[in-house]
Design a protein around this motif. Structure first.
Motif, PDB file in Angstrom:
ATOM      1  N   ASN A  64       0.837  -1.203   0.000  1.00  0.00           N
ATOM      2  CA  ASN A  64       0.000   0.000   0.000  1.00  0.00           C
ATOM      3  C   ASN A  64       0.874   1.257   0.000  1.00  0.00           C
ATOM      4  O   ASN A  64       0.604   2.209  -0.737  1.00  0.00           O
ATOM      5  CB  ASN A  64      -0.944   0.005   1.209  1.00  0.00           C
ATOM      6  CG  ASN A  64      -1.893   1.173   1.178  1.00  0.00           C
ATOM      7  OD1 ASN A  64      -2.491   1.475   0.154  1.00  0.00           O
ATOM      8  ND2 ASN A  64      -2.039   1.838   2.316  1.00  0.00           N
ATOM      9  N   LEU A  65       1.914   1.259   0.811  1.00  0.00           N
ATOM     10  CA  LEU A  65       2.816   2.410   0.848  1.00  0.00           C
ATOM     11  C   LEU A  65       3.527   2.582  -0.497  1.00  0.00           C
ATOM     12  O   LEU A  65       3.698   3.707  -0.978  1.00  0.00           O
ATOM     13  CB  LEU A  65       3.833   2.252   1.977  1.00  0.00           C
ATOM     14  CG  LEU A  65       4.761   3.433   2.237  1.00  0.00           C
ATOM     15  CD1 LEU A  65       3.957   4.710   2.532  1.00  0.00           C
ATOM     16  CD2 LEU A  65       5.705   3.109   3.390  1.00  0.00           C
ATOM     17  N   ALA A  66       3.894   1.479  -1.137  1.00  0.00           N
ATOM     18  CA  ALA A  66       4.517   1.552  -2.464  1.00  0.00           C
ATOM     19  C   ALA A  66       3.569   2.205  -3.466  1.00  0.00           C
ATOM     20  O   ALA A  66       3.983   3.053  -4.264  1.00  0.00           O
ATOM     21  CB  ALA A  66       4.922   0.154  -2.937  1.00  0.00           C
ATOM     22  N   ARG A  67       2.296   1.839  -3.410  1.00  0.00           N
ATOM     23  CA  ARG A  67       1.306   2.467  -4.310  1.00  0.00           C
ATOM     24  C   ARG A  67       1.183   3.962  -4.024  1.00  0.00           C
ATOM     25  O   ARG A  67       1.088   4.773  -4.947  1.00  0.00           O
ATOM     26  CB  ARG A  67      -0.049   1.789  -4.167  1.00  0.00           C
ATOM     27  CG  ARG A  67      -0.172   0.477  -4.901  1.00  0.00           C
ATOM     28  CD  ARG A  67      -1.613  -0.050  -4.932  1.00  0.00           C
ATOM     29  NE  ARG A  67      -2.113  -0.361  -3.609  1.00  0.00           N
ATOM     30  CZ  ARG A  67      -1.891  -1.518  -2.966  1.00  0.00           C
ATOM     31  NH1 ARG A  67      -1.172  -2.469  -3.545  1.00  0.00           N
ATOM     32  NH2 ARG A  67      -2.386  -1.726  -1.766  1.00  0.00           N
TER      33      ARG A  67
ATOM     34  N   SER B 209       1.989   6.945  -6.651  1.00  0.00           N
ATOM     35  CA  SER B 209       0.973   7.962  -6.914  1.00  0.00           C
ATOM     36  C   SER B 209       1.527   9.363  -6.663  1.00  0.00           C
ATOM     37  O   SER B 209       1.309  10.282  -7.462  1.00  0.00           O
ATOM     38  CB  SER B 209      -0.257   7.702  -6.038  1.00  0.00           C
ATOM     39  OG  SER B 209      -1.232   8.684  -6.245  1.00  0.00           O
ATOM     40  N   ALA B 210       2.248   9.528  -5.570  1.00  0.00           N
ATOM     41  CA  ALA B 210       2.844  10.833  -5.259  1.00  0.00           C
ATOM     42  C   ALA B 210       3.863  11.224  -6.322  1.00  0.00           C
ATOM     43  O   ALA B 210       3.936  12.397  -6.727  1.00  0.00           O
ATOM     44  CB  ALA B 210       3.492  10.803  -3.882  1.00  0.00           C
ATOM     45  N   ALA B 211       4.635  10.264  -6.794  1.00  0.00           N
ATOM     46  CA  ALA B 211       5.621  10.537  -7.850  1.00  0.00           C
ATOM     47  C   ALA B 211       4.929  10.991  -9.128  1.00  0.00           C
ATOM     48  O   ALA B 211       5.372  11.954  -9.779  1.00  0.00           O
ATOM     49  CB  ALA B 211       6.464   9.300  -8.116  1.00  0.00           C
TER      50      ALA B 211
ATOM     51  N   ALA C  43      13.183  14.043  -7.360  1.00  0.00           N
ATOM     52  CA  ALA C  43      12.384  13.639  -6.193  1.00  0.00           C
ATOM     53  C   ALA C  43      11.356  12.585  -6.587  1.00  0.00           C
ATOM     54  O   ALA C  43      11.152  11.599  -5.865  1.00  0.00           O
ATOM     55  CB  ALA C  43      11.697  14.856  -5.580  1.00  0.00           C
ATOM     56  N   ALA C  44      10.726  12.765  -7.740  1.00  0.00           N
ATOM     57  CA  ALA C  44       9.758  11.780  -8.217  1.00  0.00           C
ATOM     58  C   ALA C  44      10.447  10.438  -8.475  1.00  0.00           C
ATOM     59  O   ALA C  44       9.906   9.374  -8.134  1.00  0.00           O
ATOM     60  CB  ALA C  44       9.061  12.280  -9.478  1.00  0.00           C
ATOM     61  N   GLU C  45      11.639  10.472  -9.035  1.00  0.00           N
ATOM     62  CA  GLU C  45      12.375   9.231  -9.286  1.00  0.00           C
ATOM     63  C   GLU C  45      12.759   8.555  -7.979  1.00  0.00           C
ATOM     64  O   GLU C  45      12.716   7.322  -7.883  1.00  0.00           O
ATOM     65  CB  GLU C  45      13.619   9.504 -10.136  1.00  0.00           C
ATOM     66  CG  GLU C  45      13.296   9.794 -11.587  1.00  0.00           C
ATOM     67  CD  GLU C  45      12.515   8.667 -12.236  1.00  0.00           C
ATOM     68  OE1 GLU C  45      12.955   7.501 -12.178  1.00  0.00           O
ATOM     69  OE2 GLU C  45      11.433   8.939 -12.792  1.00  0.00           O
ATOM     70  N   ARG C  46      13.127   9.331  -6.971  1.00  0.00           N
ATOM     71  CA  ARG C  46      13.459   8.736  -5.666  1.00  0.00           C
ATOM     72  C   ARG C  46      12.232   8.056  -5.052  1.00  0.00           C
ATOM     73  O   ARG C  46      12.353   6.998  -4.418  1.00  0.00           O
ATOM     74  CB  ARG C  46      14.018   9.794  -4.727  1.00  0.00           C
ATOM     75  CG  ARG C  46      15.440  10.177  -5.068  1.00  0.00           C
ATOM     76  CD  ARG C  46      16.059  11.081  -4.012  1.00  0.00           C
ATOM     77  NE  ARG C  46      17.233  11.704  -4.553  1.00  0.00           N
ATOM     78  CZ  ARG C  46      17.306  12.970  -4.941  1.00  0.00           C
ATOM     79  NH1 ARG C  46      16.284  13.772  -4.804  1.00  0.00           N
ATOM     80  NH2 ARG C  46      18.427  13.446  -5.433  1.00  0.00           N
ATOM     81  N   LEU C  47      11.073   8.689  -5.214  1.00  0.00           N
ATOM     82  CA  LEU C  47       9.841   8.069  -4.726  1.00  0.00           C
ATOM     83  C   LEU C  47       9.581   6.750  -5.447  1.00  0.00           C
ATOM     84  O   LEU C  47       9.201   5.753  -4.824  1.00  0.00           O
ATOM     85  CB  LEU C  47       8.654   9.013  -4.905  1.00  0.00           C
ATOM     86  CG  LEU C  47       8.540  10.148  -3.900  1.00  0.00           C
ATOM     87  CD1 LEU C  47       7.516  11.178  -4.375  1.00  0.00           C
ATOM     88  CD2 LEU C  47       8.162   9.607  -2.531  1.00  0.00           C
ATOM     89  N   ARG C  48       9.788   6.733  -6.759  1.00  0.00           N
ATOM     90  CA  ARG C  48       9.587   5.493  -7.520  1.00  0.00           C
ATOM     91  C   ARG C  48      10.584   4.412  -7.094  1.00  0.00           C
ATOM     92  O   ARG C  48      10.237   3.238  -6.984  1.00  0.00           O
ATOM     93  CB  ARG C  48       9.688   5.765  -9.015  1.00  0.00           C
ATOM     94  CG  ARG C  48       8.494   6.493  -9.562  1.00  0.00           C
ATOM     95  CD  ARG C  48       8.558   6.633 -11.089  1.00  0.00           C
ATOM     96  NE  ARG C  48       7.426   7.403 -11.536  1.00  0.00           N
ATOM     97  CZ  ARG C  48       7.437   8.721 -11.757  1.00  0.00           C
ATOM     98  NH1 ARG C  48       8.551   9.406 -11.597  1.00  0.00           N
ATOM     99  NH2 ARG C  48       6.349   9.353 -12.155  1.00  0.00           N
ATOM    100  N   ASP C  49      11.834   4.818  -6.865  1.00  0.00           N
ATOM    101  CA  ASP C  49      12.843   3.860  -6.395  1.00  0.00           C
ATOM    102  C   ASP C  49      12.460   3.299  -5.029  1.00  0.00           C
ATOM    103  O   ASP C  49      12.612   2.095  -4.782  1.00  0.00           O
ATOM    104  CB  ASP C  49      14.222   4.522  -6.310  1.00  0.00           C
ATOM    105  CG  ASP C  49      14.813   4.861  -7.665  1.00  0.00           C
ATOM    106  OD1 ASP C  49      14.322   4.350  -8.696  1.00  0.00           O
ATOM    107  OD2 ASP C  49      15.770   5.665  -7.701  1.00  0.00           O
TER     108      ASP C  49
END
Length: 88
Positions: free
Chosen positions: A14-17, A21-23, A65-71
């Motif tokens: 769930n946190l990964a999703r 989504s935030a990314a 920052a978006a890429e870090r969230l995806r990672d």
């Protein structure tokens, strides 16, 4: 009484999703701002300076920052998979 050791797999996923989504939202907003500052009627040296800063720094930082969230989301999913295998 049973005690749980390890991670809650559903919560990790769930946190990964949420991170994914935030990314996506961050990337969408970055693109929207980039488009808006290019087509606006804002002219002059301050506008030129900000656009240059946006292109060379601010936009890139938001993308990073978006890429870090995806990672991080990928790491969470991997941790969930590891937890499932360990618990099986």
């Amino acid at each position: 009484m049973s005690t749980m050791y390890g991670a809650d797999v559903a919560q990790l996923r769930n946190l990964a999703r949420q991170f994914d989504s935030a990314a996506s939202r961050l990337d969408d907003d970055r693109k929207a701002v980039g488009s808006a500052i290019q087509i606006s009627a804002w002219v002059g040296p301050v506008a030129l300076h900000f656009r240059a800063q946006w292109d060379s720094d601010h936009s890139r930082r938001l993308h990073d920052a978006a890429e870090r969230l995806r990672d991080a989301a990928a790491t969470l999913r991997s941790n969930a998979d590891d937890q499932e295998r360990t618990s099986a």
